[in-house]
Write a protein that holds these residues in place. Structure first.
Motif, mmCIF file in Angstrom:
data_model
loop_
_atom_site.group_PDB
_atom_site.id
_atom_site.type_symbol
_atom_site.label_atom_id
_atom_site.label_comp_id
_atom_site.label_asym_id
_atom_site.label_seq_id
_atom_site.Cartn_x
_atom_site.Cartn_y
_atom_site.Cartn_z
ATOM 1 N N GLY A 8 115.259 65.897 51.988
ATOM 2 C CA GLY A 8 116.807 66.067 51.724
ATOM 3 C C GLY A 8 117.551 64.773 51.798
ATOM 4 N N ASP A 9 117.136 63.779 52.034
ATOM 5 C CA ASP A 9 117.839 62.514 52.029
ATOM 6 C C ASP A 9 118.118 62.224 50.649
ATOM 7 O OD1 ASP A 9 117.943 62.534 54.969
ATOM 8 O OD2 ASP A 9 116.133 61.059 54.913
ATOM 9 N N TYR A 10 117.128 62.635 49.739
ATOM 10 C CA TYR A 10 117.323 62.214 48.313
ATOM 11 C C TYR A 10 118.089 63.214 47.584
ATOM 12 C CZ TYR A 10 113.752 58.856 50.195
ATOM 13 O OH TYR A 10 113.076 57.869 50.789
ATOM 14 N N ILE A 11 118.604 64.281 47.939
ATOM 15 C CA ILE A 11 119.106 65.342 47.056
ATOM 16 C C ILE A 11 120.794 65.022 46.868
ATOM 17 C CG2 ILE A 11 119.952 67.835 46.876
ATOM 18 C CD1 ILE A 11 116.909 67.333 46.541
ATOM 19 N N GLY A 12 121.046 64.568 45.597
ATOM 20 C CA GLY A 12 122.261 64.411 45.226
ATOM 21 C C GLY A 12 122.845 65.577 44.187
ATOM 22 N N LEU A 13 123.854 65.179 43.679
ATOM 23 C CA LEU A 13 124.483 66.282 42.851
ATOM 24 C C LEU A 13 123.638 67.085 41.616
ATOM 25 C CD1 LEU A 13 128.263 65.558 42.009
ATOM 26 C CD2 LEU A 13 127.331 67.513 43.446
ATOM 27 N N SER A 14 122.772 66.184 41.225
ATOM 28 C CA SER A 14 121.902 66.606 40.380
ATOM 29 C C SER A 14 120.797 67.620 40.883
ATOM 30 C CB SER A 14 121.230 65.548 39.574
ATOM 31 O OG SER A 14 119.876 64.991 40.433
ATOM 32 N N GLN A 15 120.451 67.549 42.043
ATOM 33 C CA GLN A 15 119.578 68.360 42.967
ATOM 34 C C GLN A 15 118.136 67.992 42.575
ATOM 35 O OE1 GLN A 15 121.125 72.644 44.051
ATOM 36 N NE2 GLN A 15 122.320 72.060 42.193
ATOM 37 N N HIS A 16 117.991 66.873 41.963
ATOM 38 C CA HIS A 16 116.710 66.361 41.321
ATOM 39 C C HIS A 16 116.428 65.207 41.916
ATOM 40 C CE1 HIS A 16 115.690 70.389 39.004
ATOM 41 N NE2 HIS A 16 116.964 70.444 38.905
ATOM 42 N N TYR A 17 115.129 64.809 42.259
ATOM 43 C CA TYR A 17 114.890 63.195 42.284
ATOM 44 C C TYR A 17 113.312 63.142 41.766
ATOM 45 C CZ TYR A 17 112.639 63.910 46.873
ATOM 46 O OH TYR A 17 111.987 64.487 47.894
ATOM 47 N N PHE A 18 112.987 61.835 41.367
ATOM 48 C CA PHE A 18 111.618 61.568 40.791
ATOM 49 C C PHE A 18 111.083 60.286 41.406
ATOM 50 C CE2 PHE A 18 114.643 63.557 38.078
ATOM 51 C CZ PHE A 18 114.009 64.597 37.384
ATOM 52 N N MET A 19 109.734 60.487 41.534
ATOM 53 C CA MET A 19 108.918 59.478 42.142
ATOM 54 C C MET A 19 107.795 58.995 40.926
ATOM 55 S SD MET A 19 108.986 60.096 45.995
ATOM 56 C CE MET A 19 108.583 58.578 46.638
ATOM 57 N N PRO A 20 107.344 57.752 40.997
ATOM 58 C CA PRO A 20 106.216 57.430 40.070
ATOM 59 C C PRO A 20 104.918 57.942 40.507
ATOM 60 C CG PRO A 20 107.518 55.357 40.404
ATOM 61 C CD PRO A 20 108.100 56.577 41.442
ATOM 62 N N SER A 21 104.079 58.388 39.650
ATOM 63 C CA SER A 21 102.790 58.793 39.822
ATOM 64 C C SER A 21 102.079 57.952 38.912
ATOM 65 C CB SER A 21 102.442 60.331 39.524
ATOM 66 O OG SER A 21 101.318 60.388 39.970
ATOM 67 N N GLY A 22 101.720 56.829 39.286
ATOM 68 C CA GLY A 22 101.048 55.844 38.394
ATOM 69 C C GLY A 22 102.150 54.952 37.810
ATOM 70 N N THR A 23 101.932 54.806 36.938
ATOM 71 C CA THR A 23 102.905 54.050 35.956
ATOM 72 C C THR A 23 104.118 54.932 35.092
ATOM 73 O OG1 THR A 23 101.696 52.154 35.454
ATOM 74 C CG2 THR A 23 103.713 52.354 34.220
ATOM 75 N N ALA A 24 105.427 54.925 35.661
ATOM 76 C CA ALA A 24 106.201 56.169 35.198
ATOM 77 C C ALA A 24 107.071 55.242 34.317
ATOM 78 C CB ALA A 24 107.095 56.318 36.362
#
Length: 465
Positions: free
Chosen positions: A200-216
């Motif tokens: 929940g610390d990473y939920i902004g207005l877009s309601q989505h966040y992303f993290m690299p899995s390998g090289t993103a």
């Protein structure tokens, strides 16, 4: 042929059958009707088999019922029912509401102003007068998916006030070709959203966040399909990197490497250069990508933040501290909330729980962005099958009144989308004319342009008062 060969042939046949079934199941879940503007109908082979065939009207009915109720709302309604049983009396807010405002002027649907000041677009007007970059966020469900509607609203506002670029972009899209306003590519990102298990610390207005899995990698290329989005002058990547990381960016030529120090705060990498291309890449597993913004430094930016299947209630999960951090780089003058499709069911008349929850949503969004004007859009018209014909869904007027009441209680702006479309049975005319898809719910690109023109006129009417 030997017994062994027969066995191998049998296993190959079984494998082929399972592969074909898997493909059919997968295709059955794709909203092909929506993505192709009705040129390719949704395929639900197994649904057709289970229904035992049926008429053409049956297939229309199945498409009309394709939008389910958001699980977040179902939980909220269940909790409300439980409270009604478990308590002898519930608190009642008897604060006088602002009277219902006129929704039409000179035959046109205008914005209803339920703000205390009676000047609900004051922040946007001031921002436009300053001459810097005025930011608008349109947050919604599948109704605006693929930048439909918002792309045309952006085009009109940028034609009037200047600005370029599409604004917010997520780090990855499963179906990037659906969007006309930008050519998006890339891979290697794991997506997290507010309606699933996430931090929940990473939920902004877009309601989505992303993290690299390998090289993103993420890539964005300007489009000539609409005005003002083929080039832009400022490319910004917002992220959180709890530990030291390496981020690479490229507009043209070679990659530029950025060594980032670990911090719990939002950081931004900005490239100030007129360009029609921006790429960002990282292989740091702890990095959290919040999004990319492609804009000019002046004029208007319109962000499209769509979440398929959401009712809007998860916006109460937007992290206030994160919003404050992000506002140093991306702040908003107007936030438009477009929800309701995923909060309706046929024949439903009581939307009081949803209305109450949307008051909480508006108030929470206001806490996160206290300087932003907030506009709540009513639902667009939606169809349902009655006998052998399609008409407006009978629950639509009740939902719209619930949304209007939410705007009155939350003291924000309201625009009656359905009335602007033409009111009762407007969906029939819009679908016949190709303005909505054959599901009798979602806008086509052509319909998005038509509806955007109507809201644009309503915004201009308010700004010019």
């Amino acid at each position: 042929m030997s017994d062994k060969s027969h066995k191998h042939s049998g296993w190959r046949l079984v494998a082929i059958i399972f592969i074909v079934i898997g493909i059919l199941v997968g295709v059955s879940y794709l909203p092909l009707d929506r993505w192709t503007g009705g040129k390719i109908k949704d395929i639900n082979l197994f649904g057709d088999i289970l229904r035992g065939g049926g008429t053409a009207n049956d297939s229309i009915g199945s498409r009309l019922d394709s939008e389910g109720i958001d699980a977040e709302l179902i939980e909220a309604m269940a909790s409300a029912d439980k409270r009604a049983v478990d308590t002898t009396g519930m608190a009642y807010d008897n604060t006088p509401l602002i009277a219902v405002q006129p929704s039409k002027e000179d035959g046109k649907v205008i914005i209803e102003d339920y703000t205390e000041s009676g000047d609900g677009l004051l922040s946007l007007r001031r921002a436009l007068d300053k001459g810097g970059l005025s930011r608008i966020a349109v947050i919604g469900d599948s109704y605006i998916e693929g930048d439909i509607f918002t792309q045309n609203l952006r085009e009109k506002l940028q034609s009037d006030y200047g600005g370029a670029g599409v604004g917010y972009m997520n780090m990855h899209s499963e179906f990037p070709g659906f969007r006309k306003s930008v050519k998006q590519g890339g891979n290697g990102w794991k997506e997290f959203s507010a309606n699933k298990k996430c931090n929940g610390d990473y939920i902004g207005l877009s309601q989505h966040y992303f993290m690299p899995s390998g090289t993103a990698v993420s890539s964005y290329k300007g489009s000539k399909s609409l005005q003002h989005v083929d080039k832009w002058s400022k490319s910004s990547f917002l992220f959180i990197s709890p530990s030291d990381a390496v981020v690479r960016t490229r507009t043209s030529g070679d990659w530029v490497e950025h060594r980032v120090s670990g911090s719990p705060q939002v950081q931004a990498i900005g490239v100030d250069e007129v360009t029609d291309n921006f790429e960002v890449s990282s292989s740091s597993g702890s990095l959290v990508g919040l999004g990319v913004w492609l804009t000019d430094s002046t004029g208007v930016s319109v962000d499209c933040m769509s979440s398929r299947g959401f009712s809007g209630l998860t916006l109460t999960k937007v992290n206030e501290a994160l919003s404050r951090d992000m506002s140093h780089y991306v702040n908003y003058d107007l936030i438009i909330l477009e929800f309701g499709i995923n909060a309706m069911s046929p024949n439903q008349k009581n939307f009081s729980v949803y209305s109450s929850k949307m008051v909480d949503v508006v108030n929470h969004v206001r806490k996160c962005y206290p300087n932003a004007d907030i506009l709540l859009m009513g639902i667009g018209d939606r169809g349902e099958k009655r006998g052998g014909e399609v008409h407006s869904i009978s629950s639509a007027p009740y939902m719209i009144e619930a949304q209007r009441e939410a705007a009155r209680k939350a003291k924000c702006l309201f625009w009656d989308t359905r009335e602007a479309m033409g009111g009762d049975d407007a969906i029939v005319e819009w679908t016949r004319g190709g303005y909505t898809n054959k599901d009798y719910i979602h806008l086509s690109h052509k319909g998005g342009e038509r509806l955007a023109a109507l809201l644009y006129d309503a915004i201009k009417h308010n700004l010019d008062k």
